[in-house]
Design a protein around this motif. Structure first.
Motif, PDB file in Angstrom:
ATOM      1  N   THR A 187      -0.616   5.050   9.025  1.00  0.00           N
ATOM      2  CA  THR A 187      -1.896   5.268   9.718  1.00  0.00           C
ATOM      3  C   THR A 187      -2.605   3.968  10.094  1.00  0.00           C
ATOM      4  OG1 THR A 187      -3.039   5.447   7.577  1.00  0.00           O
ATOM      5  CG2 THR A 187      -2.275   7.498   8.595  1.00  0.00           C
ATOM      6  N   ARG A 196       1.573   6.398   3.401  1.00  0.00           N
ATOM      7  CA  ARG A 196       0.585   6.979   4.322  1.00  0.00           C
ATOM      8  C   ARG A 196      -0.266   5.867   4.947  1.00  0.00           C
ATOM      9  NH1 ARG A 196      -0.969  10.370   1.326  1.00  0.00           N
ATOM     10  NH2 ARG A 196      -0.329  12.380   2.200  1.00  0.00           N
ATOM     11  N   GLU A 197      -0.715   4.903   4.149  1.00  0.00           N
ATOM     12  CA  GLU A 197      -1.550   3.813   4.667  1.00  0.00           C
ATOM     13  C   GLU A 197      -0.797   2.973   5.691  1.00  0.00           C
ATOM     14  OE1 GLU A 197      -4.362   3.098   0.706  1.00  0.00           O
ATOM     15  OE2 GLU A 197      -2.550   1.907   1.023  1.00  0.00           O
ATOM     16  N   ASN A 198       0.500   2.809   5.492  1.00  0.00           N
ATOM     17  CA  ASN A 198       1.293   2.035   6.449  1.00  0.00           C
ATOM     18  C   ASN A 198       1.494   2.793   7.755  1.00  0.00           C
ATOM     19  OD1 ASN A 198       2.624  -0.687   5.532  1.00  0.00           O
ATOM     20  ND2 ASN A 198       2.467   0.572   3.682  1.00  0.00           N
ATOM     21  N   GLY A 214       0.847  -1.198   0.000  1.00  0.00           N
ATOM     22  CA  GLY A 214       0.000   0.000   0.000  1.00  0.00           C
ATOM     23  C   GLY A 214       0.878   1.241   0.000  1.00  0.00           C
ATOM     24  N   THR A 215       0.284   2.381   0.226  1.00  0.00           N
ATOM     25  CA  THR A 215       1.052   3.624   0.226  1.00  0.00           C
ATOM     26  C   THR A 215       1.783   3.800   1.553  1.00  0.00           C
ATOM     27  OG1 THR A 215      -0.765   4.954   1.112  1.00  0.00           O
ATOM     28  CG2 THR A 215      -0.658   4.695  -1.298  1.00  0.00           C
ATOM     29  N   PRO A 268      -6.359   5.343  11.422  1.00  0.00           N
ATOM     30  CA  PRO A 268      -6.799   5.578  10.036  1.00  0.00           C
ATOM     31  C   PRO A 268      -7.381   6.966   9.806  1.00  0.00           C
ATOM     32  CG  PRO A 268      -7.623   3.474  10.876  1.00  0.00           C
ATOM     33  CD  PRO A 268      -7.075   4.220  12.041  1.00  0.00           C
TER      34      PRO A 268
END
Length: 592
Positions: free
Chosen positions: A448, A444-446, A441-442, A452
């Motif tokens: 958060t 940012r996704e990692n 994933g991105t 989230p």
């Protein structure tokens, strides 16, 4: 496995399959109706064909006073066309129903298996290879689906065809039907023999495939280590050994399944020959018309064909049931102990932690932690040091309740953690481990994962605090850069910085840092230690470290050995004692 045990296991597996089929019982009923319609129409077609043959025969020697047979023949041909179209439509609808049943069941089974993996205790996951678990959820479920699909498509139509054909044959000639019925048991005996042989072979094939998947998974994930230690030849030997066993089991399974068709075809030929001989004699004696003989020969062919299909279905179902058994083993594994009905939801944890007479071991024959006692005040920094295998990481596992203690208790804010919901307990803890975990994933996704709903401003602030912002901005798409499984091409240090950023964003009341900066360069580590110092203010912190220079400011240092706390105090006190800690410290900073 004994014969009776094997039969019982097959029956149990079949019952479980039928339970998963229960929500789709109306589709099953519709499938049976379509199968019956398809068979009835298919069996009606030879009757029309026989009538057409008799009409054509009448052209050779027409009876006096009869009109032209052509109008009646055209009527028969029209009926035949309608029957063919309706048969095709019924089979098409049956195929749609079969697909819906099978793939809906497979979706349910996969979802149940994956949900069970989330519920399984770490003890199970640590004791089973990842490749075997992956093989069960993917390869075994796929093979089960294939076998089930063939089974539904052919089993219903096969059984209905056999029953319907016998009914139609009895309506034409009872004697010839008896000949067919007498020869039938031979085909059933052949199918039964093959079914018993194939189940065990397909089960061994599935197990070995899981073993092979695990080896491939390990080698791909650790190819650098394999090449660094020149283990290519040994790895190939291990793969060849497993591959050889898989070949042997597969060949045996395929051998027994492949003799199904020729064996049943031989029986079919006997049936067809019996009908042909008795039917010809009956036609010569005038007890049958040529059209009726044609009809009976067609029925004989249709009657024996399902036995080929059913025998093949039985073989496929043996493989499917063998795979299903492995899937159900996973689904039925004992899940981790559920939260108590009155379990407390931990909110605004203060961080007071009490370990009282804790005992734990991974295996009953090897004790690891015995009678461990520890009291931690809110906001204290607790450093844990000791030789490899002394129980440092195990203690972390117990605090997070990845494992439950065998004896004693662990309390947070005065409540036994077994009386706290796992979700709220783990939400109150923030972990940075030596082994990093990043998902595909991105960036940012990692970051958060724990929050989230975090804003971009909060994410960037956390990244700056962990000194990850500079390298993230150098990536092609910055915080929107997509990384592969386990961080893709990021360095070990960069992956660890992202994990540190994740914790700094969540800011939980209790921190666990297990060699959190082991992959980071010294200069960056010094900066992160300052950030950690700020983050740990007012938070209970557990710091596992081998580099003793990183824990000198800890409020309490626990020195562990063989599952026991052998020394306890701050840095100066422990050095003054001149015990085990002093030896460890001096060994790291000894001047050559």
């Amino acid at each position: 496995m004994k014969k009776t045990e094997k039969n019982e296991k097959q029956k149990e597996t079949l019952i479980k399959v039928l339970k998963y089929m229960k929500p789709y019982r109306w589709l099953v009923v519709l499938t049976i109706l379509m199968a019956a319609a398809s068979v009835a129409l298919t069996l009606y077609l030879p009757v029309l064909t026989g009538n057409a043959v008799d009409w054509l025969t009448s052209l050779i020697s027409p009876a006096e006073g009869t009109g032209s047979p052509w109008p009646a023949l055209f009527t028969i041909l029209k009926k035949m066309a309608v029957v063919v179209v309706l048969t095709a439509l019924a089979q098409w609808l049956m195929g749609i129903c079969n697909n819906r049943i099978v793939y809906s069941m497979i979706q349910d089974i996969r979802e149940k298996a994956f949900c069970r993996i989330q519920e399984l205790p770490l003890k199970y996951l640590d004791g089973h290879s990842q490749g075997d678990i992956v093989s069960r959820v993917i390869a075994d479920v796929d093979q089960f689906a294939d076998g089930l699909l063939i089974g539904f498509t052919q089993l219903f139509t096969g059984v209905v065809t056999i029953i319907g054909t016998l009914f139609f044959m009895l309506s034409v000639n009872v004697g010839i039907t008896v000949v067919v019925v007498v020869i039938t048991p031979v085909s059933l005996l052949v199918a039964s023999f093959i079914a018993k042989k194939t189940f065990s072979m397909f089960k061994l094939q599935s197990e070995t495939r899981g073993e092979q998947t695990n080896l491939i998974n390990e080698m791909i994930g650790n190819q650098k280590v394999v090449q660094a230690y020149n283990r290519e030849d040994e790895t190939l030997e291990a793969f060849d050994e497993i591959n050889g066993r898989l070949e042997k089991y597969s060949l045996r399974a395929i051998f027994f399944s492949s003799i199904t068709n020729p064996s049943t075809r031989f029986v079919n030929s006997l049936v067809y020959m019996g009908v042909g001989l008795t039917g010809a004699m009956a036609a010569i004696s005038g007890r049958l018309t040529v059209g009726q003989l044609t009809c009976l020969l067609s029925y004989a062919n249709q009657y024996t064909k399902p036995f080929n299909e059913i025998s093949g279905v039985v073989t496929e179902l043996q493989g499917a049931l063998a795979c299903a058994a492995r899937i159900f083993e996973l689904i039925e594994e004992e899940p981790q102990t559920a939260d108590a009905a009155d379990a407390r939801v931990l909110t605004d944890a203060k961080g007071a932690i009490d370990l009282s007479h804790v005992a734990f071991s991974y295996t009953p024959d090897r004790r690891l932690i015995e009678d461990l006692n520890l009291q931690v005040e809110p906001g204290q920094r607790i450093a844990i040091v000791g030789p490899t295998g002394c129980g440092k990481t195990t203690l972390i596992n117990l605090l997070m309740r990845f494992y439950d203690v065998n004896e004693g208790s662990i309390s947070v804010d005065g409540t036994d953690i077994r009386d706290i919901t796992r979700k709220s307990l783990r939400t109150s803890f923030g972990m940075v481990l030596q082994d990093t975990w990043l998902k595909r994933g991105t960036i940012r996704e990692n970051i958060t994962v724990g929050r989230p709903d975090a804003t971009d401003k909060e994410v960037i602030a956390a990244a700056k605090a962990s000194h990850a912002d500079s390298f993230i901005r150098r990536l092609p798409d910055g915080y929107d850069t997509v990384i592969g499984e386990d961080g893709g091409s990021l360095s070990g240090g960069q992956k660890q910085l992202l994990c540190i950023t994740r914790v700094m964003l969540s800011l939980p009341p209790v921190l666990i840092l297990d060699e959190a900066t082991s992959s980071i360069d010294t200069r960056t580590e010094q900066k992160i230690q300052k950030a950690f110092a700020t983050m740990m203010e007012g938070r209970t912190s557990f710091i596992v470290a081998h580099r003793l220079s990183t824990i000198q400011n800890a409020d309490v240092i626990l020195v562990m050995k063989d599952g026991h706390i052998i020394e306890q105090g701050n840095h100066e006190e422990l050095l003054a004692e001149g015990g085990f800690y002093a030896k460890l410290y001096n060994s790291q900073f000894a001047i050559a």
